[in-house]
Design an enzyme around this catalytic site. Sequence first.
Site, PDB file in Angstrom:
ATOM      1  N   ARG A 227       0.818  -1.207   0.000  1.00 22.00           N
ATOM      2  CA  ARG A 227       0.000   0.000   0.000  1.00 22.00           C
ATOM      3  C   ARG A 227       0.852   1.256   0.000  1.00 22.00           C
ATOM      4  NH1 ARG A 227      -2.002   3.467   3.756  1.00 22.00           N
ATOM      5  NH2 ARG A 227      -1.128   2.304   5.506  1.00 22.00           N
ATOM      6  N   HIS A 228       0.448   2.241  -0.810  1.00 23.16           N
ATOM      7  CA  HIS A 228       1.087   3.554  -0.756  1.00 23.16           C
ATOM      8  C   HIS A 228       0.588   4.277   0.487  1.00 23.16           C
ATOM      9  CE1 HIS A 228       2.349   7.603  -1.772  1.00 23.16           C
ATOM     10  NE2 HIS A 228       3.020   7.125  -2.805  1.00 23.16           N
ATOM     11  N   PRO A 229       1.479   4.874   1.276  1.00 26.82           N
ATOM     12  CA  PRO A 229       1.042   5.470   2.547  1.00 26.82           C
ATOM     13  C   PRO A 229       0.273   6.771   2.403  1.00 26.82           C
ATOM     14  CG  PRO A 229       3.374   5.877   2.192  1.00 26.82           C
ATOM     15  CD  PRO A 229       2.935   4.945   1.096  1.00 26.82           C
TER      16      PRO A 229
END
Length: 406
Positions: A227-229
């Site tokens: 996941r991209h933060p």
Amino acid sequence: MSAPLEDITILDLTHVLAGPYCSMILSDLGAKVIKVEQPGTGDDTRHFPPFRDGHSAYFATINRNKQSIALDLKDDADRAVFERLLSHVDVVMENFRPGVMERLGYGWDSLSEEYPHLIYGAVSGFGHTGPDSQRPAYDMVVQARGGVMSITGEKNRDPVRVGASVGDIVAGMFLGHGLLAALYQRQRTGRGQQVDVAMLDSQLAILEHAVAITSETGVPPGPSGARHPSIAPFEAFHTADGLLVIACGNDTLFAKFCGVIGKPKWAKWPQFATNLARCENVMLLRRKIETVTLAHPRAHWIKLFTEAGIPCAPIQNVAEAMRDPQILARNMVVDMPAPDGKTPFLAAGNPIKMTGLEDMVSPGPAPLLDGDRDQILAWLEQQDSKTRPENQPDNVQSPPVSARSA
């Protein structure tokens, strides 16, 4: 049209990966690369598996289109050859620990005085300045110290190394950028300069979101898996038969995504209406999305999302990526001749596509150790003759080794 760097000659003393990766890029752009190796052993990667017929595929794919000459820079005769080469090349590259070239008499200060045209490219673990410049480093060391490993992996699990050697490769890319900039400046000034790239510096330089998050919040991010933060949905989701990456980089794409999966009202819910809201409710968002995506196989969703213009992709292994029609259409998997002329190695192609630069379909082979000595010495004699005074006979002996101490 000619290749953009075809009039550039590089004397490459680097070994293993960061430096050779840089000179591979420049060679793909047309530069002549003369690889200087240690007599008897050569580049360490000649001994890295996998092997075929005694030749390392690792070495072969990184050192394509280069020439090899073995020189011992502590030997007077070899030093004489090396110094003749220095007179006729544009760039010298090395990736020794700082101080090694100085002890050999070939550090930047002495070379720049004797060869003012020369560009000096140095890549090392920690650079040529700072308190730790003398420390040794490998890819994993700088991934760990530079912060990359701290954000790689799954939450509440031990940090992991990035699968590709980004510590070396990114440093090699930055060195290539620096050398091209130095070549451009030399056109204006007539003088070369030193380009000093540290692997550790290069790791911090690629932490775009992590540095921003840390500087603004005071709290360094941890690993977030796939996941991209800072963007949602921007991760891998389960389908009926495998994982699918979905990347909705803005609110418009998310609204379109919601329409495709039959949930248009989600885009107006307060907890999902903006990217910030979605990031704050990312676990709820993930659960809601997977209640839908699990109902159909991956191919079903890829077809629908692609038709709607929503960025998505299957998670492919390397073999699948090497068979990907888009990758093949871009000549990104190429046959590279083996040194012995037998079955070619498969290698990654040149990702830089330029008007007038013929796309690489079958690059030249990697060199055998010292396999190009005769050709290099013949080229060197040609270069010497061009700069020899008209009244000096062709059979004059080469000048003696300079007074620099070995």
